[in-house]
Design an enzyme around this catalytic site. Structure first.
Site, mmCIF file in Angstrom:
data_model
loop_
_atom_site.group_PDB
_atom_site.id
_atom_site.type_symbol
_atom_site.label_atom_id
_atom_site.label_comp_id
_atom_site.label_asym_id
_atom_site.label_seq_id
_atom_site.Cartn_x
_atom_site.Cartn_y
_atom_site.Cartn_z
ATOM 1 N N HIS A 1 -2.351 1.408 6.475
ATOM 2 C CA HIS A 1 -2.577 2.204 5.262
ATOM 3 C C HIS A 1 -1.329 3.079 5.060
ATOM 4 C CE1 HIS A 1 -6.182 4.342 3.028
ATOM 5 N NE2 HIS A 1 -5.154 4.142 2.238
ATOM 6 N N ASN B 1 -5.108 12.735 -0.291
ATOM 7 C CA ASN B 1 -4.520 11.401 -0.279
ATOM 8 C C ASN B 1 -3.071 11.481 0.197
ATOM 9 O OD1 ASN B 1 -3.404 8.854 -1.449
ATOM 10 N ND2 ASN B 1 -5.512 8.593 -2.061
ATOM 11 N N HIS C 1 -6.590 0.855 10.282
ATOM 12 C CA HIS C 1 -8.061 0.828 10.249
ATOM 13 C C HIS C 1 -8.581 -0.435 10.926
ATOM 14 C CE1 HIS C 1 -8.051 4.216 7.503
ATOM 15 N NE2 HIS C 1 -7.277 3.558 6.683
ATOM 16 N N ASP D 1 -1.652 10.080 -6.365
ATOM 17 C CA ASP D 1 -1.852 9.367 -5.107
ATOM 18 C C ASP D 1 -0.659 9.649 -4.208
ATOM 19 O OD1 ASP D 1 -2.192 7.424 -3.129
ATOM 20 O OD2 ASP D 1 -3.210 6.072 -4.463
ATOM 21 N N ASN D 2 0.123 8.630 -3.916
ATOM 22 C CA ASN D 2 1.245 8.788 -2.993
ATOM 23 C C ASN D 2 2.299 9.716 -3.586
ATOM 24 O OD1 ASN D 2 0.701 6.257 -4.351
ATOM 25 N ND2 ASN D 2 0.800 5.360 -2.340
ATOM 26 N N ASN E 1 -6.027 8.599 5.442
ATOM 27 C CA ASN E 1 -5.369 7.911 4.335
ATOM 28 C C ASN E 1 -3.864 7.862 4.549
ATOM 29 O OD1 ASN E 1 -3.942 7.834 1.657
ATOM 30 N ND2 ASN E 1 -6.026 7.511 0.926
ATOM 31 N N ASP E 2 -3.231 9.040 4.615
ATOM 32 C CA ASP E 2 -1.774 9.049 4.677
ATOM 33 C C ASP E 2 -1.322 9.994 5.791
ATOM 34 O OD1 ASP E 2 0.779 8.346 3.979
ATOM 35 O OD2 ASP E 2 0.880 9.592 2.188
ATOM 36 N N GLU F 1 0.820 -1.209 0.000
ATOM 37 C CA GLU F 1 0.000 0.000 0.000
ATOM 38 C C GLU F 1 0.855 1.260 0.000
ATOM 39 O OE1 GLU F 1 -2.938 0.706 -0.571
ATOM 40 O OE2 GLU F 1 -2.790 2.797 0.024
ATOM 41 N N ASP F 2 1.770 1.347 0.942
ATOM 42 C CA ASP F 2 2.581 2.560 1.023
ATOM 43 C C ASP F 2 4.022 2.156 1.308
ATOM 44 O OD1 ASP F 2 3.257 5.206 1.043
ATOM 45 O OD2 ASP F 2 2.318 5.688 2.945
ATOM 46 N N ILE G 1 2.041 5.226 5.778
ATOM 47 C CA ILE G 1 3.071 5.124 6.816
ATOM 48 C C ILE G 1 4.059 6.281 6.676
ATOM 49 C CG2 ILE G 1 2.928 2.623 7.104
ATOM 50 C CD1 ILE G 1 5.349 2.319 5.322
HETATM 51 C C1 LIG Z 1 -0.074 4.283 -3.439
HETATM 52 O O1 LIG Z 1 -1.391 4.199 -2.989
HETATM 53 C C2 LIG Z 1 -2.205 3.292 -3.695
HETATM 54 C C3 LIG Z 1 -3.623 3.394 -3.183
HETATM 55 O O2 LIG Z 1 -3.782 4.185 -2.070
HETATM 56 C C4 LIG Z 1 -1.647 1.915 -3.520
HETATM 57 O O3 LIG Z 1 -2.413 0.992 -4.245
HETATM 58 C C5 LIG Z 1 -0.214 1.907 -3.970
HETATM 59 O O4 LIG Z 1 0.361 0.666 -3.679
HETATM 60 C C6 LIG Z 1 0.592 2.965 -3.267
HETATM 61 N N1 LIG Z 1 1.943 3.008 -3.789
HETATM 62 C C7 LIG Z 1 2.996 3.336 -3.100
HETATM 63 C C8 LIG Z 1 4.299 3.318 -3.792
HETATM 64 O O5 LIG Z 1 2.907 3.664 -1.921
#
Ligand SMILES: *[C@@H]1O[C@H](CO)[C@@H](O)[C@H](O)[C@H]1NC(C)=O
Ligand SMILES: *[C@@H]1O[C@H](CO)[C@@H](O)[C@H](O)[C@H]1NC(C)=O
Length: 280
Positions: A114, A223, A133, A268-269, A167-168, A53-54, A116
Site C-alpha cells: 500500500h 490517508n 496487508h 489522498d496522497n 494506509n500510508d 497505488e503509491d 511506501i
Molecule cells: C493515491 O492513492 C490512491 C488510493 O489510495 C491510489 O489509487 C493512487 O494510485 C495513489 N496515487 C499516487 C500517485 O500515489
C-alpha cells in the site's frame, strides 16, 4: 398512543438516516457530474497494468511504485496476483517500469503493498518502507534497495497492535516512522458504517523500536502522509473530511496541529516538491 410513539420514533429514525445520507453525499460528492479532461503531457506507463497505488521519488530521480493492492472496498485489477514494487529511472529518455525482485525468506505470495516511503541513511543506503496487508492484516516491511541487482532485500517485518488498517507511511530514521490509519473498524460492514456516519476515530501513529504511540487523532480517514523538506512539519490528508492537517514535530516525536486546510475535494496522497517545498 403506543402506535403514535412508534410512528414518531420511526419518523425521527428515518429523518436521521436521511440527514446522514445527505451529509455523506455532500462529503464524497459522488453524484457530481464532471467534464472529462484530457491532461496534456501525460501518457500511460506500460507494464504496471495491475494498478499503481503509491509512488515515492528519490532525489536522484529513481521512482518506486507499489502495485497490486487488494483492499476492502477497492477494485482490484488482479485479485489472484501478489503485489509488486516497480522502479523507474526518471532520468532516462523513455523511462520504463521494472518490477524489483524480492529476496528469499519473505512471503511474496501474500505481498499486498500500500503506502511506501524511502529513507536514505548517512552511508547513502536506500531503504524502502512498505505498508503491507498480508491476509488483510497490516504490517510494515523494511527492505534494503540494491540498485545494481534491481532488487529489494527484506530486512524486517514490523507488527504492532496499533498498526491496524494502515494506509500510508513516512520514514524519518532507521526504524522510525509515522503511519496513518484510514479506518477504525476492521469489519468491512462497520468500516462502511463508520464512513457513512462520519466518525472521526482514525489517527497518526509514531513507531520506533523503543516507543509506539498515537500522536494525532480525530481524522475521518487519515490517508496520505508526508514530511516537509526541513523535517519540522508533517502533512496529513484526511480524505473523507477533504482537508490537509499541518502538524509540528516535537523532539519527542509528538505532533501538534497548527492548521487545517479545508479543500473541496477528496485528498489522498501528498507529495512535496523537492525544489520549492510546496505540497500537492
Ligand atoms: C493515491 O492513492 C490512491 C488510493 O489510495 C491510489 O489509487 C493512487 O494510485 C495513489 N496515487 C499516487 C500517485 O500515489
Ligand atoms: C497482472 O495480472 C495478471 C493476472 O490477472 C498477470 O498475468 C500479469 O502477469 C500481471 N502483470 C504484472 C505486471 O504483474
Amino acid at each position: 398512543m403506543g402506535k403514535l410513539v412508534v410512528l414518531t420514533l420511526l419518523g425521527v429514525g428515518l429523518a436521521l438516516v436521511g440527514e446522514r445520507f445527505v451529509a455523506f453525499r455532500e462529503r464524497i460528492n459522488a453524484f457530481r457530474d464532471l467534464e472529462p479532461v484530457e491532461p496534456p503531457n501525460c501518457h500511460l506507463i506500460e507494464g504496471i497494468e495491475n494498478g499503481s497505488e503509491d509512488i515515492d521519488i528519490l532525489p536522484s530521480g529513481l521512482a518506486f511504485i507499489s502495485s497490486g493492492l487488494k483492499y476492502p472496498g477497492m477494485p482490484s485489477f488482479a485479485p489472484d496476483e501478489p503485489g509488486q514494487i516497480f522502479m523507474m529511472d526518471l532520468n532516462e529518455q523513455n523511462p520504463r517500469a521494472q518490477a524489483l525482485t524480492i529476496s528469499d525468506g519473505f512471503d511474496k505470495t501474500s505481498f499486498n503493498p500500500h503506502g511506501i516511503s524511502t529513507f536514505i541513511d548517512k552511508d547513502h543506503t536506500v531503504y524502502l518502507y512498505v505498508v503491507n496487508h498480508p491476509h488483510m492484516k497490516s504490517t510494515v516491511e523494511i527492505f534494503k534497495f540494491e540498485k545494481q541487482q534491481r532488487s529489494l532485500v527484506h530486512l524486517k517485518t514490523i507488527e504492532h497492535e496499533l498498526l491496524q488498517s494502515v494506509n500510508d507511511i513516512v520514514a524519518l530514521g532507521p526504524e522510525q516512522f509515522y503511519a496513518t490509519r484510514d479506518h477504525y473498524f476492521t469489519s468491512h460492514f462497520l468500516s462502511l458504517l463508520e464512513m457513512f456516519i462520519g466518525l472521526q476515530w482514525t489517527y497518526v501513529l509514531f513507531y520506533s523500536p523503543r516507543e509506539v504511540k498515537v500522536v494525532a487523532g480525530g481524522f475521518s480517514s487519515a490517508n496520505g502522509i508526508t514530511v516537509s523538506l526541513d523535517k519540522k512539519y508533517i502533512y496529513v490528508a484526511d480524505v473523507m473530511a477533504k482537508n490537509i492537517h499541518v502538524m509540528k514535530i516535537h523532539d519527542n516525536w509528538d505532533l501538534t496541529r497548527l492548521k487545517v486546510i479545508q479543500l473541496d475535494t477528496l485528498v489522498d496522497n501528498l507529495t512535496i516538491d523537492p525544489d520549492t517545498g510546496d505540497f500537492s
